[in-house]
Design a protein around this motif. Structure first.
Motif, PDB file in Angstrom:
ATOM      1  N   GLU A   1       0.835  -1.200   0.000  1.00  0.00           N
ATOM      2  CA  GLU A   1       0.000   0.000   0.000  1.00  0.00           C
ATOM      3  C   GLU A   1       0.868   1.247   0.000  1.00  0.00           C
ATOM      4  O   GLU A   1       1.815   1.354   0.778  1.00  0.00           O
ATOM      5  N   LEU A   2       0.508   2.170  -0.866  1.00  0.00           N
ATOM      6  CA  LEU A   2       1.181   3.467  -0.882  1.00  0.00           C
ATOM      7  C   LEU A   2       0.654   4.309   0.284  1.00  0.00           C
ATOM      8  O   LEU A   2      -0.500   4.140   0.688  1.00  0.00           O
ATOM      9  N   PRO A   3       1.478   5.217   0.824  1.00  0.00           N
ATOM     10  CA  PRO A   3       0.963   6.127   1.853  1.00  0.00           C
ATOM     11  C   PRO A   3      -0.204   6.942   1.297  1.00  0.00           C
ATOM     12  O   PRO A   3      -0.263   7.196   0.087  1.00  0.00           O
ATOM     13  N   TYR A   4      -1.099   7.350   2.195  1.00  0.00           N
ATOM     14  CA  TYR A   4      -2.271   8.112   1.801  1.00  0.00           C
ATOM     15  C   TYR A   4      -1.877   9.317   0.950  1.00  0.00           C
ATOM     16  O   TYR A   4      -1.014  10.105   1.343  1.00  0.00           O
ATOM     17  N   GLY A   5      -2.473   9.446  -0.206  1.00  0.00           N
ATOM     18  CA  GLY A   5      -2.255  10.613  -1.051  1.00  0.00           C
ATOM     19  C   GLY A   5      -0.990  10.588  -1.877  1.00  0.00           C
ATOM     20  O   GLY A   5      -0.730  11.510  -2.644  1.00  0.00           O
ATOM     21  N   PHE A   6      -0.177   9.528  -1.751  1.00  0.00           N
ATOM     22  CA  PHE A   6       1.104   9.491  -2.464  1.00  0.00           C
ATOM     23  C   PHE A   6       0.890   9.061  -3.911  1.00  0.00           C
ATOM     24  O   PHE A   6       0.279   8.026  -4.181  1.00  0.00           O
ATOM     25  N   ASP A   7       1.359   9.877  -4.841  1.00  0.00           N
ATOM     26  CA  ASP A   7       1.219   9.554  -6.265  1.00  0.00           C
ATOM     27  C   ASP A   7       2.604   9.287  -6.857  1.00  0.00           C
ATOM     28  O   ASP A   7       3.393  10.221  -7.036  1.00  0.00           O
ATOM     29  N   PRO A   8       2.910   8.028  -7.159  1.00  0.00           N
ATOM     30  CA  PRO A   8       4.265   7.705  -7.641  1.00  0.00           C
ATOM     31  C   PRO A   8       4.617   8.397  -8.951  1.00  0.00           C
ATOM     32  O   PRO A   8       5.797   8.575  -9.260  1.00  0.00           O
ATOM     33  N   LEU A   9       3.593   8.824  -9.691  1.00  0.00           N
ATOM     34  CA  LEU A   9       3.891   9.459 -10.984  1.00  0.00           C
ATOM     35  C   LEU A   9       4.233  10.943 -10.833  1.00  0.00           C
ATOM     36  O   LEU A   9       4.721  11.563 -11.770  1.00  0.00           O
ATOM     37  N   SER A  10       3.968  11.491  -9.634  1.00  0.00           N
ATOM     38  CA  SER A  10       4.225  12.923  -9.451  1.00  0.00           C
ATOM     39  C   SER A  10       5.575  13.189  -8.781  1.00  0.00           C
ATOM     40  O   SER A  10       5.937  14.331  -8.552  1.00  0.00           O
ATOM     41  N   VAL A  11       6.305  12.123  -8.450  1.00  0.00           N
ATOM     42  CA  VAL A  11       7.554  12.271  -7.703  1.00  0.00           C
ATOM     43  C   VAL A  11       8.704  11.897  -8.622  1.00  0.00           C
ATOM     44  O   VAL A  11       8.615  10.935  -9.379  1.00  0.00           O
ATOM     45  N   SER A  12       9.803  12.660  -8.521  1.00  0.00           N
ATOM     46  CA  SER A  12      10.946  12.293  -9.351  1.00  0.00           C
ATOM     47  C   SER A  12      11.735  11.187  -8.665  1.00  0.00           C
ATOM     48  O   SER A  12      11.879  11.162  -7.449  1.00  0.00           O
ATOM     49  N   GLY A  13      12.238  10.251  -9.443  1.00  0.00           N
ATOM     50  CA  GLY A  13      13.004   9.127  -8.906  1.00  0.00           C
ATOM     51  C   GLY A  13      14.483   9.433  -8.933  1.00  0.00           C
ATOM     52  O   GLY A  13      14.885  10.591  -9.053  1.00  0.00           O
ATOM     53  N   PRO A  14      15.334   8.385  -8.796  1.00  0.00           N
ATOM     54  CA  PRO A  14      16.773   8.607  -8.831  1.00  0.00           C
ATOM     55  C   PRO A  14      17.204   9.078 -10.211  1.00  0.00           C
ATOM     56  O   PRO A  14      16.605   8.708 -11.221  1.00  0.00           O
TER      57      PRO A  14
END
Ligand code: ATP
Ligand code: MG
Length: 256
Positions: free
Chosen positions: A241-254
């Motif tokens: 489960e992702l944390p509440y409200g966390f959108d993996p597509l809106s965050v930059s990765g390494p």
């Protein structure tokens, strides 16, 4: 090293009590890659990584089969010392890693075994403790530290060995937010191949471009961390489960 940093082929393993933990695990990690190993409780993550330097497996009991190579070297009894030098393993529980009277002694233990002495050894210990922000605690007994501080010292014991492959079992668990971020800064600055078990999916996304997902002793997905985390059906099928409200597509990765 020549060849992949980590090569695991058809790894099957049952603990001595008969509990079958791995049912045929295959994966390869190339030099310089940073890979997260994800999966629910009991999936077999720790069992896999304890094989990577021979703590579990044919060398030590239990029943199993398969093949593990580190930098092209087969993990056999006669190569164990060499492989343990290359693969630094930070255990899930720091209390499994710290056993000396002081923090300094614990961090010095591995490099002293490699033959470092005197100021060279002192420098190595100070450097490793500084990397995790624990240089002011060198003379303290590990059992007088908080859990999060012990975790950081456990990381330092492994950094002091300057491993080529760094394997961490849930490094961010029980760290406060600042320590968690500082550890991410340390890990992203290291020039090593990294395999990191974590339940902290944003941490996986921040640090590892690629993720393996293991469930019930089998690898069930292997791909870009962002793609795995953006697949809600895959996550829910494996109790992630992702944390509440966390959108993996809106965050930059390494940056890789
Ligand atoms: N020492 C042991 N003896 C017997 N069975 C064990 C032992 N350690 C783990 N197991 C079993 O092996 C399976 C895999 O456990 P493992 O510790 O590898 O899971 P994990 O993915 O690391 O889980 P967690 O997220 O809870 O740390 C589980 O069914 C567990 O109960
Ligand atoms: Mg585990």
């Amino acid at each position: 090293m020549s060849g992949p940093s980590i090569q695991v082929e058809r790894l099957v393993f049952a603990y001595p009590d008969g509990r079958q933990a791995l049912f045929g695990v295959d994966f390869t990690v190339e030099p310089g890659e940073r890979v997260a190993l994800l999966g629910p409780n009991g999936a077999g993550k720790t069992t896999v990584v304890l094989h990577l330097n021979g703590i579990l497996g044919s060398v030590t009991g239990g029943t199993g089969s398969g093949r593990i190579r580190i930098g092209g070297t087969d993990l056999h009894r006669e190569h164990l010392a060499e492989i343990r030098r290359k693969v630094g393993l930070v255990f899930q529980d720091p209390d499994d890693q710290l056993f000396m009277p002081t923090v300094r002694d614990d961090v010095a233990f591995g490099p002293a075994n490699l033959g470092l002495r005197g100021s060279e050894l002192d420098d190595r210990v100070f450097e490793a403790l500084s990397e995790v922000g624990m240089q002011d605690h060198a003379d303290i007994a590990p059992h007088h530290l908080s859990f999060g501080q012990r975790r950081r010292v456990a990381v330092a014991t492994v950094l002091a060995m300057r491993p080529e492959v760094l394997v961490l079992d849930e490094p961010s668990s029980n760290l406060d937010p600042a320590s968690r971020r500082e550890l991410a800064d340390i890990l992203s600055g290291l020039d090593v191949t990294l395999l990191m078990i974590t339940h902290d999916l944003p941490y996986a996304l921040q640090l590892c471009e690629r993720s393996l997902l293991i469930d019930d002793g089998r690898i069930v997905a292997d791909g870009k961390t962002r793609d795995l985390l953006a697949d809600p059906d895959l996550l829910s099928a494996h109790r992630l489960e992702l944390p509440y409200g966390f959108d993996p597509l809106s965050v930059s990765g390494p940056e890789r």
